[in-house]
Design a protein around this motif. Structure first.
Motif, PDB file in Angstrom:
ATOM      1  N   LYS A  51       0.819  -1.219   0.000  1.00 46.20           N
ATOM      2  CA  LYS A  51       0.000   0.000   0.000  1.00 46.20           C
ATOM      3  C   LYS A  51       0.859   1.277   0.000  1.00 46.20           C
ATOM      4  O   LYS A  51       0.369   2.349   0.358  1.00 46.20           O
ATOM      5  N   SER A  52       2.145   1.161  -0.373  1.00 42.64           N
ATOM      6  CA  SER A  52       3.030   2.325  -0.449  1.00 42.64           C
ATOM      7  C   SER A  52       3.435   2.561  -1.903  1.00 42.64           C
ATOM      8  O   SER A  52       3.739   1.615  -2.629  1.00 42.64           O
ATOM      9  N   ILE A  56       6.216   3.921  -4.195  1.00 42.40           N
ATOM     10  CA  ILE A  56       7.657   4.124  -4.033  1.00 42.40           C
ATOM     11  C   ILE A  56       8.274   4.526  -5.366  1.00 42.40           C
ATOM     12  O   ILE A  56       8.021   3.903  -6.397  1.00 42.40           O
ATOM     13  N   SER A  61       2.600  13.549   5.201  1.00 37.71           N
ATOM     14  CA  SER A  61       2.342  12.268   5.873  1.00 37.71           C
ATOM     15  C   SER A  61       1.256  12.429   6.932  1.00 37.71           C
ATOM     16  O   SER A  61       0.384  11.570   7.077  1.00 37.71           O
ATOM     17  N   MET A  92      -0.526   8.659   6.006  1.00 33.24           N
ATOM     18  CA  MET A  92       0.223   7.541   5.447  1.00 33.24           C
ATOM     19  C   MET A  92       1.693   7.926   5.359  1.00 33.24           C
ATOM     20  O   MET A  92       2.048   9.108   5.382  1.00 33.24           O
ATOM     21  N   LYS A  93       2.551   6.924   5.278  1.00 31.26           N
ATOM     22  CA  LYS A  93       3.988   7.135   5.331  1.00 31.26           C
ATOM     23  C   LYS A  93       4.485   7.932   4.126  1.00 31.26           C
ATOM     24  O   LYS A  93       4.074   7.713   2.998  1.00 31.26           O
ATOM     25  N   GLY A  94       5.441   8.871   4.403  1.00 34.64           N
ATOM     26  CA  GLY A  94       6.123   9.595   3.349  1.00 34.64           C
ATOM     27  C   GLY A  94       7.551   9.881   3.791  1.00 34.64           C
ATOM     28  O   GLY A  94       7.769  10.360   4.902  1.00 34.64           O
ATOM     29  N   VAL A 151       9.202   7.618  -0.695  1.00 40.27           N
ATOM     30  CA  VAL A 151       7.900   7.016  -0.383  1.00 40.27           C
ATOM     31  C   VAL A 151       6.892   8.154  -0.426  1.00 40.27           C
ATOM     32  O   VAL A 151       6.913   9.059   0.413  1.00 40.27           O
ATOM     33  N   PRO A 179       3.211   9.985  -0.412  1.00 37.61           N
ATOM     34  CA  PRO A 179       1.786   9.920  -0.041  1.00 37.61           C
ATOM     35  C   PRO A 179       0.923  10.124  -1.286  1.00 37.61           C
ATOM     36  O   PRO A 179       1.297  10.879  -2.190  1.00 37.61           O
ATOM     37  N   TYR A 180      -0.240   9.488  -1.309  1.00 39.84           N
ATOM     38  CA  TYR A 180      -1.078   9.552  -2.506  1.00 39.84           C
ATOM     39  C   TYR A 180      -2.553   9.457  -2.146  1.00 39.84           C
ATOM     40  O   TYR A 180      -2.920   9.104  -1.022  1.00 39.84           O
TER      41      TYR A 180
END
Length: 729
Positions: free
Chosen positions: A654-655, A657, A694, A699-701, A721, A723-724
């Motif tokens: 779910k990331s 990259i 983030s 979500m991770k960035g 990484v 975010p989207y």
């Protein structure tokens, strides 16, 4: 006398049913979005249209027809037999629900024809099941059983347990219709146990509804009333208009049996007012029969006749023999009460002709009862006796207590007039036995208890609210009696209010500070996004000037096109906090191409995993370009050959990259350079941006920069990484 054949509904395990309906609404919304996005005229669009038609066929038939007509047209254009067959099947189901049986049969047989040409047993099996249901609607039970048995045989050959369960259930309905209640219950209970195990709420609902119908036919009205009230309670909770419609009818029927005619008529009229039910003419004909029956019971024979005639016309229009016979029998009894014997006999005989050889139909009981009573009223006792005996025989065969009771009282009257007092006494005793079994005190008690069960459920929440309110009142009274405690309580409340106000003020000050910092960061980001390296612009224009002076027209046009496109995209993206991934990739590709157009000094590639739909992902703009620019300007310092930049996008865990790799001098060498500032600035600003994003996106960035030397390779590798958000049209 029984005028009505209604379907009694019941709901089991309310929680699972609610979840199932909510899930269905989400599925419809999802399909609509998919259909809006997918505009290509292919088999995928056909699938979406058919699925939407099936989801709408019950509560919105016109919309269902619109979907299936479009899907069938498209399937024929594609000349795909399997999808033509599927569309015909769906169209048949939709028209069947509206009781347009002729069109439905044509479409289902057409579907079978197409499925047979490609040997698709699954498709044939589904059509057989639909035809079984259709003929059941029409009251043609032999044809219904025939199609069910053929479909069940195919399902067993395919090993399809779900379809086998469906056939068991549907055949149970037929057994109930022909009076074989034991077989019906056996089938329903088998399927019910499977549905409970699988937590199939809609399946459980159907089985319990059918069991309720069996109880009604066996005159177990206490159970029927219970199921009716449960059904209405749940239907109102979930706002299911068709469920409410059927529950109103069933409750009206029960009140009618208790001689509460005004209450019955009240519920019938509420059902008639529900617009969604008007699409199914079969439902309306049954309801009009019920309303006519209430007017008959109230001795308002003129109104009863009008409703029966309306029902007869509608039933003939849609070829619905079940409700047609009910209406004709009802009209016959109505004529009997007004002493129109010839018209009454005509009605009862006409009803008998419709089911001439089908002695399993319960409508025959009404017809024979009507003939017996009419001949008796005309003093034609031999003919009355003949029909009364036939009524007794059929009532015994089908175990219908009400008609057995009517048969025995009629036989008692006939034998008494004919002077056969022994037989008259025997039939009168049988009449009393059945009357006692129908009206025993225990049954009446159960009906009374269950009648109020629904009211208690509706009042439960109000009772709880009243209890809370009463508790507060008691506490308030106690406080009035204890003035000293009241003052203490007031002081505590004032202290708490002041504390809360201070906490709120501090919170809003901190929040304003955070918002100010975020706003400053956003302004800084916009400024950074809106600027383009002056050195790059100057070089680009210089290169363009050189190409024009060399009269390389084609190359200059190509260069100018890419340069203008890059400028436009950069300016557009600077206005937005999120842009489509596809747009960002176009900007990157144009930037790389422009930097490389003059002498093709380096090779580059942009690779995107197949799992990433670039037209659906939205990301913050200008995250990737600074690192590519840094590689070009600083990474390849003092390197003239074999220069390469690779940009790779992948989706993992779910990331999103992005990996930027070059084979330049490496980040360690750049740190020792005279001008390390640009790289450091790009990394620092991007890290700050990603930290803010983030939090916003939850979500991770992140960004990491590594020297490939640690992997025994040359150059730098940057891992972003990003975010989207997923774009929804």
């Amino acid at each position: 006398m029984e005028f009505i054949k209604e379907q009694i509904l019941f709901t089991f395990l309310f929680f699972f049913f609610i979840v199932s309906l909510q899930s269905q609404e989400k599925k419809i919304d999802s399909l609509k979005r998919e259909l809006q996005i997918h505009q290509e005229k292919d088999t995928t669009r056909v699938k979406f249209l058919n699925q939407l038609a099936l989801y709408h066929y019950r509560n919105d038939p016109p919309q269902a027809i619109a979907y299936v007509v479009e899907s069938l047209k498209l399937a024929k254009e594609l000349k795909f037999i399997k999808f033509i067959a599927r569309c015909s099947y769906v169209k048949g189901v939709v028209y069947m629900e509206q009781a347009n049986f002729e069109v439905a049969i044509d479409n289902l047989n057409n579907a079978i024809k197409h499925y047979t040409t490609i040997n698709d047993l699954n498709g044939i099996e589904k059509c057989k099941n639909a035809l079984g249901v259709l003929y059941d609607y029409k009251g043609e039970y032999k044809l219904s059983l025939k199609n069910y048995e053929e479909g069940k045989a195919i399902a067993e050959k395919l090993g399809n347990k779900e379809s086998i369960n469906t056939y068991l259930y549907n055949m149970g309905n037929i057994y109930a219709s022909i009076g074989d209640y034991q077989k019906a219950k056996n089938n329903f209970n088998k399927v019910l146990n499977i549905n409970i195990k699988d937590k199939d709420s809609l399946g459980m609902l159907s089985c319990l509804n059918s069991i309720a119908t069996v109880y009604y036919e066996q005159s177990n009205y206490s159970q029927s009333l219970k199921y009716n009230n449960e059904s209405l309670y749940i239907a109102q909770k979930i706002k299911d208009s068709i469920g409410i419609f059927q529950s109103y009818i069933n409750i009206g029927n029960t009140y009618r049996l208790k001689d509460l005619y005004d209450k019955a008529l009240h519920f019938y009229n509420k059902a008639l007012a529900i617009k969604a039910a008007s699409f199914n003419v079969k439902n309306i004909t049954a309801l009009k029969n019920n309303i006519a029956g209430v007017f008959y019971d109230k001795k308002n024979y003129e109104s009863a006749e009008a409703y029966y005639l309306e029902s007869i016309a509608l039933s003939q229009e849609i070829d619905d023999n079940v409700n047609l016979v009910t209406a004709i029998n009802g009209l016959g009894f109505n004529y009997l009460k007004t002493k129109k014997h010839a018209k009454a006999l005509k009605c009862f005989k006409e009803a008998l002709e419709i089911y001439a050889l089908d002695y399993t139909s319960l409508d025959l009981l009404d017809s024979y009862q009507g003939l017996a009573e009419t001949y008796f009223d005309m003093k034609k006792y031999d003919l009355a006796l003949l029909n009364a005996r036939e009524l007794e025989k059929l009532a015994e065969k089908n175990k219908v207590l009400l008609h057995k009771k009517e048969a025995y009282i009629m036989l008692y009257k006939i034998y008494k007039i004919k002077g056969d007092y022994k037989k008259a006494l025997e039939n009168h005793e049988q009449y009393k036995i059945i009357g006692d079994s129908l009206l025993n005190k225990e049954n009446i008690k159960k009906i009374t208890e269950i009648e109020y069960e629904y009211k208690y459920k509706n009042e439960l929440e109000n009772a709880e609210k009243r209890e809370i309110k009463l508790t507060k009142t008691v506490k308030a009274t106690s406080k009035d009696l204890e003035k000293s405690q009241q003052k203490l309580l007031l002081g505590v409340i004032v202290f708490l209010i002041i504390t809360i106000l201070l906490a709120v003020i501090i919170f809003f000050l901190k929040l304003r500070n955070i918002r100010s910092k975020n706003q400053n960061s956003l302004i800084e980001q916009k400024l950074l996004r809106s600027q383009m390296t002056p050195h790059f612009i100057f070089n680009s224009l210089s290169v363009l000037q050189g190409i024009i002076l060399n009269k390389e027209e084609e190359k200059s046009i190509h260069y100018l096109s890419k340069f203008s496109k890059l400028l436009r995209i950069t300016l557009e993206n600077s206005r937005d906090t999120m842009v489509l991934l596809s747009q960002e990739l176009i900007a990157i590709e144009n930037y790389l191409a422009l930097q490389n157009l003059e002498n093709e000094s380096y090779r580059y590639s942009i690779l995107v995993d197949k799992t990433i739909a670039v037209a659906l992902f939205k990301i913050p703009p200008m995250l990737i370009q600074p690192f590519i620019e840094n590689a070009i300007e600083h990474g390849f310092k003092n390197q003239n050959e074999n220069k390469k930049i690779d940009v790779q996008l992948k989706f993992s865990g779910k990331s999103l990259i992005c990996i930027i790799t070059d084979n330049g001098i490496g980040i360690n060498a750049q740190k020792e350079s005279v001008r390390p500032y640009k790289k450091s600035l790009a990394t620092t600003i991007t890290s700050e941006r990603l930290e803010i994003l983030s939090k916003e996106f939850k979500m991770k960035g992140s960004v990491t920069v590594e020297d490939r030397q640690q992997y025994n390779e040359k150059g730098t590798i940057v891992t972003l990484v990003i975010p989207y958000k997923i774009y929804v049209a």
